[in-house]
Motif scaffolding. Structure first.
Motif, PDB file in Angstrom:
ATOM      1  N   VAL A  52      -3.472  -1.381 -12.731  1.00  0.00           N
ATOM      2  CA  VAL A  52      -2.739  -1.980 -11.645  1.00  0.00           C
ATOM      3  C   VAL A  52      -1.873  -2.870 -11.977  1.00  0.00           C
ATOM      4  O   VAL A  52      -1.871  -3.885 -12.922  1.00  0.00           O
ATOM      5  N   MET A  53      -0.434  -2.539 -11.862  1.00  0.00           N
ATOM      6  CA  MET A  53       0.465  -3.314 -12.101  1.00  0.00           C
ATOM      7  C   MET A  53       1.349  -4.084 -11.239  1.00  0.00           C
ATOM      8  O   MET A  53       2.402  -4.618 -11.246  1.00  0.00           O
ATOM      9  N   ALA A  54       0.696  -3.813  -9.708  1.00  0.00           N
ATOM     10  CA  ALA A  54       1.190  -4.387  -8.467  1.00  0.00           C
ATOM     11  C   ALA A  54       0.336  -4.780  -7.637  1.00  0.00           C
ATOM     12  O   ALA A  54      -0.722  -4.635  -7.767  1.00  0.00           O
ATOM     13  N   SER A  55       0.843  -5.480  -6.552  1.00  0.00           N
ATOM     14  CA  SER A  55      -0.342  -6.066  -5.611  1.00  0.00           C
ATOM     15  C   SER A  55      -1.049  -5.179  -4.778  1.00  0.00           C
ATOM     16  O   SER A  55      -0.299  -4.034  -4.419  1.00  0.00           O
ATOM     17  N   VAL A  56      -2.166  -5.156  -4.445  1.00  0.00           N
ATOM     18  CA  VAL A  56      -3.056  -4.337  -3.438  1.00  0.00           C
ATOM     19  C   VAL A  56      -3.417  -4.965  -2.257  1.00  0.00           C
ATOM     20  O   VAL A  56      -3.996  -6.085  -2.395  1.00  0.00           O
ATOM     21  N   GLY A  57      -3.047  -4.508  -1.319  1.00  0.00           N
ATOM     22  CA  GLY A  57      -3.283  -5.028   0.479  1.00  0.00           C
ATOM     23  C   GLY A  57      -4.933  -4.854   0.520  1.00  0.00           C
ATOM     24  O   GLY A  57      -5.569  -4.184   0.021  1.00  0.00           O
ATOM     25  N   LYS A  58      -5.106  -5.796   1.479  1.00  0.00           N
ATOM     26  CA  LYS A  58      -6.678  -6.138   1.702  1.00  0.00           C
ATOM     27  C   LYS A  58      -7.333  -4.791   2.548  1.00  0.00           C
ATOM     28  O   LYS A  58      -6.421  -3.985   3.058  1.00  0.00           O
ATOM     29  N   GLY A  59      -8.349  -4.464   2.055  1.00  0.00           N
ATOM     30  CA  GLY A  59      -8.935  -3.125   2.706  1.00  0.00           C
ATOM     31  C   GLY A  59      -8.674  -1.953   2.005  1.00  0.00           C
ATOM     32  O   GLY A  59      -8.898  -0.810   2.710  1.00  0.00           O
ATOM     33  N   VAL A  81      -2.523   4.984 -11.201  1.00  0.00           N
ATOM     34  CA  VAL A  81      -1.601   3.681 -11.957  1.00  0.00           C
ATOM     35  C   VAL A  81      -0.704   3.304 -10.642  1.00  0.00           C
ATOM     36  O   VAL A  81      -0.037   3.968 -10.171  1.00  0.00           O
ATOM     37  N   VAL A  82      -0.920   2.006 -10.484  1.00  0.00           N
ATOM     38  CA  VAL A  82      -0.418   1.310  -9.326  1.00  0.00           C
ATOM     39  C   VAL A  82       0.876   0.519 -10.015  1.00  0.00           C
ATOM     40  O   VAL A  82       0.752  -0.481 -10.654  1.00  0.00           O
ATOM     41  N   VAL A  83       2.241   1.235  -9.624  1.00  0.00           N
ATOM     42  CA  VAL A  83       3.155   0.512 -10.179  1.00  0.00           C
ATOM     43  C   VAL A  83       4.204  -0.164  -8.905  1.00  0.00           C
ATOM     44  O   VAL A  83       5.069  -0.929  -9.242  1.00  0.00           O
ATOM     45  N   ASN A  84       3.609   0.086  -7.755  1.00  0.00           N
ATOM     46  CA  ASN A  84       4.437  -0.254  -6.684  1.00  0.00           C
ATOM     47  C   ASN A  84       3.326  -0.991  -5.636  1.00  0.00           C
ATOM     48  O   ASN A  84       2.373  -0.646  -5.477  1.00  0.00           O
ATOM     49  N   ASP A  85       3.598  -2.159  -4.821  1.00  0.00           N
ATOM     50  CA  ASP A  85       2.669  -2.767  -3.890  1.00  0.00           C
ATOM     51  C   ASP A  85       2.105  -1.714  -3.096  1.00  0.00           C
ATOM     52  O   ASP A  85       2.731  -0.802  -2.507  1.00  0.00           O
ATOM     53  N   VAL A  86       0.856  -1.941  -2.825  1.00  0.00           N
ATOM     54  CA  VAL A  86       0.013  -1.068  -1.956  1.00  0.00           C
ATOM     55  C   VAL A  86      -0.173  -1.768  -0.648  1.00  0.00           C
ATOM     56  O   VAL A  86      -0.618  -2.900  -0.547  1.00  0.00           O
ATOM     57  N   PRO A  87      -0.091  -1.125   0.442  1.00  0.00           N
ATOM     58  CA  PRO A  87      -0.046  -1.851   1.708  1.00  0.00           C
ATOM     59  C   PRO A  87      -1.615  -1.922   2.138  1.00  0.00           C
ATOM     60  O   PRO A  87      -2.522  -1.486   1.367  1.00  0.00           O
ATOM     61  N   SER A  88      -1.819  -2.881   2.997  1.00  0.00           N
ATOM     62  CA  SER A  88      -3.224  -3.054   3.414  1.00  0.00           C
ATOM     63  C   SER A  88      -3.933  -1.736   4.227  1.00  0.00           C
ATOM     64  O   SER A  88      -3.153  -1.066   4.811  1.00  0.00           O
ATOM     65  N   VAL A 111      -4.850   4.914  -2.132  1.00  0.00           N
ATOM     66  CA  VAL A 111      -3.918   5.437  -2.996  1.00  0.00           C
ATOM     67  C   VAL A 111      -4.561   6.328  -4.167  1.00  0.00           C
ATOM     68  O   VAL A 111      -5.565   5.913  -4.710  1.00  0.00           O
ATOM     69  N   GLY A 112      -3.709   7.184  -4.749  1.00  0.00           N
ATOM     70  CA  GLY A 112      -4.224   7.722  -5.779  1.00  0.00           C
ATOM     71  C   GLY A 112      -3.035   8.385  -6.605  1.00  0.00           C
ATOM     72  O   GLY A 112      -1.968   8.603  -6.066  1.00  0.00           O
ATOM     73  N   GLY A 113      -3.309   8.644  -7.797  1.00  0.00           N
ATOM     74  CA  GLY A 113      -2.360   9.415  -8.729  1.00  0.00           C
ATOM     75  C   GLY A 113      -1.428   8.451  -9.680  1.00  0.00           C
ATOM     76  O   GLY A 113      -1.632   7.334  -9.795  1.00  0.00           O
ATOM     77  N   ASN A 114      -0.429   9.181 -10.387  1.00  0.00           N
ATOM     78  CA  ASN A 114       0.227   8.380 -11.245  1.00  0.00           C
ATOM     79  C   ASN A 114       1.906   8.841 -11.127  1.00  0.00           C
ATOM     80  O   ASN A 114       2.020   9.863 -11.645  1.00  0.00           O
ATOM     81  N   PRO A 115       2.650   7.834 -10.343  1.00  0.00           N
ATOM     82  CA  PRO A 115       2.309   6.640  -9.842  1.00  0.00           C
ATOM     83  C   PRO A 115       1.403   6.882  -8.473  1.00  0.00           C
ATOM     84  O   PRO A 115       1.534   7.818  -8.098  1.00  0.00           O
ATOM     85  N   ALA A 116       0.476   5.672  -8.211  1.00  0.00           N
ATOM     86  CA  ALA A 116      -0.253   5.828  -7.089  1.00  0.00           C
ATOM     87  C   ALA A 116       0.640   6.204  -5.817  1.00  0.00           C
ATOM     88  O   ALA A 116       1.580   5.307  -5.718  1.00  0.00           O
ATOM     89  N   LYS A 117       0.304   6.945  -5.082  1.00  0.00           N
ATOM     90  CA  LYS A 117       0.734   7.063  -3.671  1.00  0.00           C
ATOM     91  C   LYS A 117      -0.190   7.095  -2.520  1.00  0.00           C
ATOM     92  O   LYS A 117      -1.312   7.286  -2.853  1.00  0.00           O
ATOM     93  N   VAL A 118       0.348   6.750  -1.323  1.00  0.00           N
ATOM     94  CA  VAL A 118      -0.657   6.565  -0.303  1.00  0.00           C
ATOM     95  C   VAL A 118      -1.284   8.052   0.095  1.00  0.00           C
ATOM     96  O   VAL A 118      -0.288   9.060   0.271  1.00  0.00           O
ATOM     97  N   ILE A 119      -2.587   8.241  -0.068  1.00  0.00           N
ATOM     98  CA  ILE A 119      -3.229   9.773   0.469  1.00  0.00           C
ATOM     99  C   ILE A 119      -3.670   9.480   1.915  1.00  0.00           C
ATOM    100  O   ILE A 119      -3.618  10.514   2.456  1.00  0.00           O
ATOM    101  N   LYS A 120      -3.972   8.338   2.159  1.00  0.00           N
ATOM    102  CA  LYS A 120      -4.618   8.291   3.820  1.00  0.00           C
ATOM    103  C   LYS A 120      -4.727   6.940   4.116  1.00  0.00           C
ATOM    104  O   LYS A 120      -4.796   6.001   3.472  1.00  0.00           O
TER     105      LYS A 120
END
Length: 181
Positions: A134-141, A149-156, A160-169
């Protein structure tokens, strides 16, 4: 003045790292209690009701751990804030951002080019799967799949999954669920 503060903080982090490395070798609940007691004494925002697994390493005193946080074995935790009720699987690495090393100049070794430590935020009630980086922030829940591999902020509220991590659901919150921050 700023340079002396940076050196002082760096020295404090070095001492902190050394003690946490030593304490990371104590097994079981007693080891976790020892790590918690030391971290609570040294770090301003550290909740007693957290668990730090065997072999977990910490590199910065500018870290905050919320209530009910579980940090699995062999984790490597940089400069971050981890919200309450968050779970980190085994071998999770939370780096201090993605700009820790500059590498623009080919005539200067990378180790001598400097960089910037950024404080990463992991929201409350998150689950970071085994081996995630994890190299970027991860939203609640939110949930970060194992090995991602999280390189961009993850919304709440997403998975997310993959390299780079993308929203799955997107996670649908149950109507009866309540989450306090």
């Amino acid at each position: 003045m700023l340079a002396s503060f940076a050196v002082g903080q760096s020295s404090r982090d070095s001492v902190f790292q050394s003690f946490m490395q030593f304490l990371s070798l104590a097994p079981g609940k007693i080891g976790s209690y020892q790590r918690n007691a030391f971290a609570h004494w040294v770090i301003k925002h550290w909740h007693w009701n957290s668990y730090i697994g065997f072999g977990a390493l910490f590199s910065h005193t500018d870290t905050a751990i919320g209530e009910g946080v579980y940090i699995g074995p062999q984790c490597n935790i940089g400069k971050c804030s981890i919200g309450k009720d968050t779970l980190l699987g085994s071998g999770v690495h939370i780096l201090s951002g993605k700009n820790q090393h500059d590498f623009a100049r080919s005539d200067v070794p990378i180790r001598d080019q400097g960089g910037v430590f950024e404080k990463i935020s992991i929201g409350h009630n998150c689950w970071i799967g085994n081996g995630a980086i994890v190299m970027a922030s991860v939203g609640k829940g939110s949930i970060v799949a194992a090995g991602s591999v999280v390189v961009n902020d993850v919304p709440s509220g997403v998975i997310v999954g993959g390299n780079p991590a993308k929203v799955i659901k997107t996670i649908k919150e149950a109507p009866h669920a309540t989450h306090n921050e």
